[in-house]
Design a protein around this motif. Structure first.
Motif, mmCIF file in Angstrom:
data_model
loop_
_atom_site.group_PDB
_atom_site.id
_atom_site.type_symbol
_atom_site.label_atom_id
_atom_site.label_comp_id
_atom_site.label_asym_id
_atom_site.label_seq_id
_atom_site.Cartn_x
_atom_site.Cartn_y
_atom_site.Cartn_z
ATOM 1 N N GLY A 1 -2.299 -4.874 -4.331
ATOM 2 C CA GLY A 1 -2.316 -3.918 -5.433
ATOM 3 C C GLY A 1 -3.432 -4.252 -6.401
ATOM 4 O O GLY A 1 -3.737 -5.412 -6.684
ATOM 5 N N GLY A 2 -4.091 -3.205 -6.849
ATOM 6 C CA GLY A 2 -5.176 -3.388 -7.816
ATOM 7 C C GLY A 2 -4.908 -2.550 -9.046
ATOM 8 O O GLY A 2 -4.823 -3.065 -10.148
ATOM 9 N N PHE A 3 -4.770 -1.247 -8.829
ATOM 10 C CA PHE A 3 -4.483 -0.293 -9.910
ATOM 11 C C PHE A 3 -5.501 -0.386 -11.031
ATOM 12 O O PHE A 3 -5.189 -0.050 -12.178
ATOM 13 N N GLY B 1 -4.172 2.298 2.198
ATOM 14 C CA GLY B 1 -4.121 2.671 3.611
ATOM 15 C C GLY B 1 -5.461 3.020 4.229
ATOM 16 O O GLY B 1 -5.525 3.756 5.233
ATOM 17 N N HIS B 2 -6.537 2.462 3.698
ATOM 18 C CA HIS B 2 -7.864 2.810 4.223
ATOM 19 C C HIS B 2 -8.059 2.467 5.696
ATOM 20 O O HIS B 2 -8.818 3.133 6.389
ATOM 21 N N GLU B 3 -7.394 1.416 6.171
ATOM 22 C CA GLU B 3 -7.608 1.034 7.572
ATOM 23 C C GLU B 3 -7.132 2.152 8.497
ATOM 24 O O GLU B 3 -7.554 2.245 9.643
ATOM 25 N N GLY C 1 -10.184 13.338 -3.880
ATOM 26 C CA GLY C 1 -9.378 12.125 -4.071
ATOM 27 C C GLY C 1 -7.990 12.480 -4.567
ATOM 28 O O GLY C 1 -7.743 13.586 -5.057
ATOM 29 N N VAL C 2 -7.055 11.531 -4.438
ATOM 30 C CA VAL C 2 -5.680 11.812 -4.874
ATOM 31 C C VAL C 2 -4.987 10.595 -5.495
ATOM 32 O O VAL C 2 -3.953 10.723 -6.143
ATOM 33 N N GLY C 3 -5.566 9.407 -5.315
ATOM 34 C CA GLY C 3 -4.854 8.168 -5.663
ATOM 35 C C GLY C 3 -4.353 8.086 -7.089
ATOM 36 O O GLY C 3 -3.332 7.457 -7.366
HETATM 37 N N1 MCN Z 1 -6.191 10.602 1.161
HETATM 38 C C1 MCN Z 1 -5.976 11.533 2.160
HETATM 39 N N2 MCN Z 1 -6.449 12.817 1.996
HETATM 40 C C2 MCN Z 1 -7.092 13.197 0.852
HETATM 41 C C3 MCN Z 1 -7.278 12.251 -0.176
HETATM 42 C C4 MCN Z 1 -6.829 10.942 0.015
HETATM 43 O O1 MCN Z 1 -5.370 11.205 3.162
HETATM 44 N N3 MCN Z 1 -7.544 14.436 0.711
HETATM 45 C C5 MCN Z 1 -5.787 9.196 1.359
HETATM 46 C C6 MCN Z 1 -7.049 8.326 1.464
HETATM 47 O O2 MCN Z 1 -7.625 8.362 2.702
HETATM 48 C C7 MCN Z 1 -6.528 6.980 1.028
HETATM 49 C C8 MCN Z 1 -5.510 7.348 -0.041
HETATM 50 O O3 MCN Z 1 -5.124 8.692 0.228
HETATM 51 O O4 MCN Z 1 -5.939 6.307 2.111
HETATM 52 C C9 MCN Z 1 -6.101 7.286 -1.471
HETATM 53 O O5 MCN Z 1 -7.369 7.863 -1.443
HETATM 54 P P1 MCN Z 1 -8.294 8.189 -2.707
HETATM 55 O O6 MCN Z 1 -7.690 9.240 -3.518
HETATM 56 O O7 MCN Z 1 -9.661 8.362 -2.191
HETATM 57 O O8 MCN Z 1 -8.228 6.868 -3.627
HETATM 58 P P2 MCN Z 1 -8.841 5.424 -3.307
HETATM 59 O O9 MCN Z 1 -8.600 5.081 -1.911
HETATM 60 O O10 MCN Z 1 -10.201 5.312 -3.863
HETATM 61 O O11 MCN Z 1 -7.843 4.524 -4.138
HETATM 62 C C10 MCN Z 1 -8.034 4.289 -5.510
HETATM 63 C C11 MCN Z 1 -6.860 4.760 -6.328
HETATM 64 C C12 MCN Z 1 -6.929 4.086 -7.645
HETATM 65 S S1 MCN Z 1 -8.348 4.228 -8.542
HETATM 66 C C13 MCN Z 1 -5.908 3.310 -8.095
HETATM 67 S S2 MCN Z 1 -6.037 2.652 -9.653
HETATM 68 C C14 MCN Z 1 -4.753 3.066 -7.260
HETATM 69 C C15 MCN Z 1 -4.533 4.124 -6.242
HETATM 70 O O12 MCN Z 1 -5.639 4.442 -5.632
HETATM 71 N N4 MCN Z 1 -4.449 1.805 -6.907
HETATM 72 C C16 MCN Z 1 -3.534 1.596 -5.891
HETATM 73 N N5 MCN Z 1 -3.448 3.970 -5.453
HETATM 74 C C17 MCN Z 1 -2.997 2.711 -5.158
HETATM 75 N N6 MCN Z 1 -2.074 2.510 -4.192
HETATM 76 C C18 MCN Z 1 -1.706 1.253 -3.868
HETATM 77 N N7 MCN Z 1 -0.794 1.060 -2.900
HETATM 78 N N8 MCN Z 1 -2.245 0.151 -4.496
HETATM 79 C C19 MCN Z 1 -3.135 0.298 -5.494
HETATM 80 O O13 MCN Z 1 -3.647 -0.768 -6.082
#
Ligand code: MCN
Ligand code: CUM
Length: 798
Positions: free
Chosen positions: A260-262, A518-520, A749-751
């Motif tokens: 976890g980073g967040f 879940g990037h892998e 993006g969605v995270g």
């Molecule tokens: N995804 C997808 N389809 C999309 C968009 C995203 O399937 N249209 C999937 C991506 O492939 C990825 C995941 O969803 O596996 C998140 O993607 P994305 O929105 O690109 O975000 P990031 O991978 O860049 O993750 C960063 C974001 C941030 S900034 C924080 S803070 C955060 C978050 O993710 N920290 C997390 N979610 C987290 N989740 C976990 N488990 N741990 C963290 O530390």
């Protein structure tokens, strides 16, 4: 329809059974995580490894008069005690922050926040290091602290940053955006104006794994390897090189599994520098791992924005202008983690999902005797604060006008045909259908029914009031482009490299770094989709600067928008070369070869039976390569996005508020998200669930607090409350799909969306339960006593 070589794909492209776009592929990484085979920084053990413990200041503001190491050095097993004087010899007494401020690695002269790093004890094991740390005697001349931003800007406030030349006050920076004059005019002419003060309190990202590092200098190779909890290994390597003077190719940063980073693992912390420096000097590996309270008390916090919001509107609810003024607490150093040209992050997206002609925002940031930070915790560079501001204000306006909060949103939404849309603060929204998401959420929530139920309870003077809160947020994620976004001068592009091996499987390396997202799995899905391979045949690697292509890391939900695009473009480059090889294998002309997304095969146009798979092509690339091509089958792409992506959503929260206790219970929690084309719906849902839980923590529980002496009173899990399964309701998730027009696979993006979008929906719901009695705002965290005080104020408490 879809261009053969790209362009957004409609949602019905559903993986073709090979684990491509849109399939719920189970997370590849979970196999090792759930069987205890993860490899985190603290799992790393090296022969002769030493351990580092940091001595921290018990005072928030104090001059150091003397440090006596002798008793610590007498402890059996203590190898060294380091102070700023020792680091100065190596020019490492200070380090630059991501906003080009200068932070002490170990305190040089004056402590500026409680638990700041004063000395480091290196010993043969962790317990001995801790014993030694307790024997370091530090004489402090205690100074008056100031932990409140408003108080720190008063004339008689103690000066915190006397290390900055000619500095006479605690003012950190000013920032403004929009058109002040035009906005003022709009406010003068408007039928209605509303204003509200709201604090977005100080939060902490609190990942399960705290921060840590293992410095490992190899004198034989003259190479420094640092294993560290990093969301951005490449940029950390560049900064390490710049600060230490060690050439960049002699530094390797490895970010292994990250728990976890967040946002917590974006900045560079003194502990990383000390572990690396100690290893370099002692020529032995040195491990440093934080404890929980050290993590909460000293590493990057989030938010701490004290905001005033104002809206100007017509009588029938058309929003004419928005204005905001912010007092930001930046802590003892300006160490916010964000693109360097954005001192307030992307806060200027505070016009939200609405077509508002005029806007003006101003901000003052102050130094205080608190830990530095400011941008972290699923924030999209302060879009959290922006969304909170506008979504709260829309509710305030709706109540003032006696309008339904869904109706007022509908009236002001940017319409689908207005995209690409340029906001009055200069943001270029790529696409959106805000009404579509709201309609879906209203239906899922059974909105009309609950409105009736709400009224019934008011009429019957029921013990529990019902509140319905809406948030129709717009996010902006996926920084670059490099020309406008950089970290410490390095442009925010990202990268992917694909190597297809002779037996038909592939290794993909990316410049971003997963921390649980879940990037892998999802990066393998992108490549599987674009090359017609099976997801099982693809391994994704990241987090090692020696092997991965340079990238800017994972934060701001940028991995999919930027590195995801790079993975798609690199795949298409491989596909182009594959066509030449296919032509050779099929003894046809290259221009006659077409690729069929459905079957994943390359065939001769008009002769579908004359086809080859990517596995056959891989063999051909190494065993029978055409003379027109180099052998091998690989590609790399460095992707500089033309624009950011704008995911959005509508959340509806229905709560019951107990008039006797002030307790809030969730009756219904609906979240409709739109992140464009979806790679893995199951992973997206996981992201949404986790982010909504953090939104509930934000709204209901979390707050880093201080007493007047500068002690952190919310600095451990006894006092900094995280939501557990007991506080989390059943989420009902839904989605719409509005592809990004400029992203190669139409994904956004969605995270961070759920954490950005949910707090205002929750607060709006609680306010909504009391708005018939004149309540316009409740501050977060909405603990029972906070809510009860509001019930009492409104004459609703029983
Ligand atoms: N995804 C997808 N389809 C999309 C968009 C995203 O399937 N249209 C999937 C991506 O492939 C990825 C995941 O969803 O596996 C998140 O993607 P994305 O929105 O690109 O975000 P990031 O991978 O860049 O993750 C960063 C974001 C941030 S900034 C924080 S803070 C955060 C978050 O993710 N920290 C997390 N979610 C987290 N989740 C976990 N488990 N741990 C963290 O530390
Ligand atoms: Cu703002 S927290 Mo995330 O971007 O790592």
């Amino acid at each position: 329809a879809e261009a053969e070589d790209g362009g957004p794909q409609p949602e019905k492209h559903c993986g073709h059974g090979r684990g491509g776009m849109g399939e719920d592929v189970k997370r590849k990484e979970d196999q090792r995580f759930i069987t205890g085979r993860g490899n985190y920084v603290d799992d790393i053990k090296k022969p002769d490894m030493l351990h580092c413990e940091i001595v921290r200041s018990p005072h928030a503001h104090a001059r150091i008069e003397n440090i006596d190491k002798s008793r610590a050095l007498d402890v059996d097993g203590v190898v060294a005690v380091l102070t700023a004087d020792d680091l100065r010899e190596y020019d490492l007494a200070t380090m630059p922050t991501l906003m080009a401020d200068t932070q002490d690695v170990l305190v040089n002269d004056k402590v500026k926040f409680q638990s700041q790093e004063v000395a480091a004890v290196i010993a043969t094991d962790r317990y001995t290091a801790k014993d030694g740390a307790q024997k370091v005697v530090v004489d402090y001349d205690v100074l008056e602290p100031v932990v409140d931003a408003e108080a720190s800007l008063e004339d008689d406030a103690p000066l915190i940053r006397d290390d900055i030349e000619d500095k006479e006050d605690n003012h950190c920076l000013d920032w403004e955006t929009g058109d002040e004059e035009a906005t003022a005019e709009a406010f003068e002419e408007a039928d209605v104006t509303v204003t509200e003060d709201m604090l977005y309190q100080r939060l902490h990202p609190a990942p399960i794994e705290t921060c840590g590092a293992v410095g490992d200098y190899d004198p034989g190779k003259d190479k420094l390897t640092v294993h560290m909890t990093s969301q951005a290994p490449h940029i950390h390597r560049t900064l390490f090189a710049q600060v230490s003077g060690i050439p960049e190719h002699k530094i390797r940063i490895v970010s292994p599994d990250v728990g976890g980073g967040f946002g917590n693992k974006v900045p560079i912390y003194p502990g990383y520098v000390v572990a690396a420096a100690a290893s370099y000097v002692l020529e032995q590996p040195v491990k440093w791992v934080e404890e929980r309270s050290e993590n909460i008390q000293s590493t990057g916090f989030a938010r701490d924005y004290d905001m005033t919001g104002e809206l100007a509107a017509t009588d029938d609810g058309e929003i004419l202008a928005v204005r905001t003024d912010v007092l930001a607490d930046h802590g003892a150093y300006n160490a916010v983690a964000q693109p360097s040209k954005f001192p307030a992050g992307f806060f200027n997206i505070f016009t939200g999902s609405y077509d508002i002609d005029t806007a003006y925002g101003s901000l003052t940031a102050a130094y205080t005797n608190t830990a530095p930070g400011g941008v972290a915790y699923r924030c999209s560079f302060r879009v959290t604060e922006a969304v909170y501001l506008i979504e709260r204000m829309v509710k305030v306006l709706a109540d003032e006008l006696g309008m339904d909060p869904a109706e007022i949103r509908r009236k002001n939404f940017i319409q689908p045909e207005q995209f690409p849309y340029e906001s009055s603060t200069g943001w270029n929204y790529d696409s959106g259908d805000y009404e579509g998401a709201l309609d879906k959420a209203l239906e899922m929530a059974d909105y009309d029914h609950y409105r009736e139920e709400q009224q019934r309870r008011i009429d019957e003077d029921a013990d529990k009031l019902l509140g319905i809160g809406i948030s129709s947020f717009t996010e902006v994620v996926g920084a670059g482009p490099g020309k406008t976004c950089d970290i410490a001068g390095v442009e925010m592009f990202d990268s992917a490299e694909i190597r297809v091996h002779p037996t038909g499987n592939a290794t993909v390396r990316v410049g971003v770094q997963t921390q649980g997202q879940g990037h892998e799995t999802t990066f393998a899905q992108i490549v599987a989709e674009e090359l017609g391979m099976d997801v099982e045949d693809i391994t994704v690697e990241h987090g090692d600067t020696d092997t991965d292509p340079y990238g800017l890391g994972t934060y701001g939900s940028r991995s999919t928008p930027v590195a995801g695009a790079a993975a798609a473009v690199a795949s298409r480059k491989v596909r182009e070369k594959a066509k030449a090889i296919a032509a050779n294998e099929l003894e046809a002309a290259e221009e006659d070869i077409t690729w069929d997304r459905e079957s994943g095969e390359f065939h001769v146009a008009g002769a579908p039976d004359r086809s080859v798979t990517i596995t056959e092509i891989a063999a051909g690339a190494y065993m029978n390569h055409p003379s027109s091509e180099e052998p091998g089958l690989e590609a790399v792409n460095y992707y500089d996005p033309p624009e950011m992506t704008y995911p959005f959503g509508s959340y509806i929260v229905i709560v019951e508020v107990d008039r006797e206790t002030g307790e809030v219970e969730f009756e219904k929690f609906v979240a409709v998200d739109d992140c464009g084309n979806r790679i893995n719906p199951m992973i997206i849902e996981g992201q949404i669930h986790g982010g909504l839980a953090q939104g509930i923590g934000t709204a209901m529980l979390e707050h880093v607090t201080f007493d007047d002496n500068g002690n952190v009173t919310g600095g451990d899990f006894m006092n900094y409350l995280l939501p557990t399964s007991m506080e989390i309701p059943n989420f009902e998730t839904g989605h719409t799909v509005t592809p990004s027009p400029h992203h190669p696979i139409g994904a956004k993006g969605v995270g961070e969306s759920p954490t950005v979008g949910s707090p205002p929906a929750i607060v709006n719901a609680v306010v909504d339960a009391m708005s018939h009695a004149g309540i316009t705002h409740v501050e977060m965290p909405m603990t029972p006593d906070t809510v009860w005080a509001k019930l009492d104020e409104a004459g609703l408490a029983t």
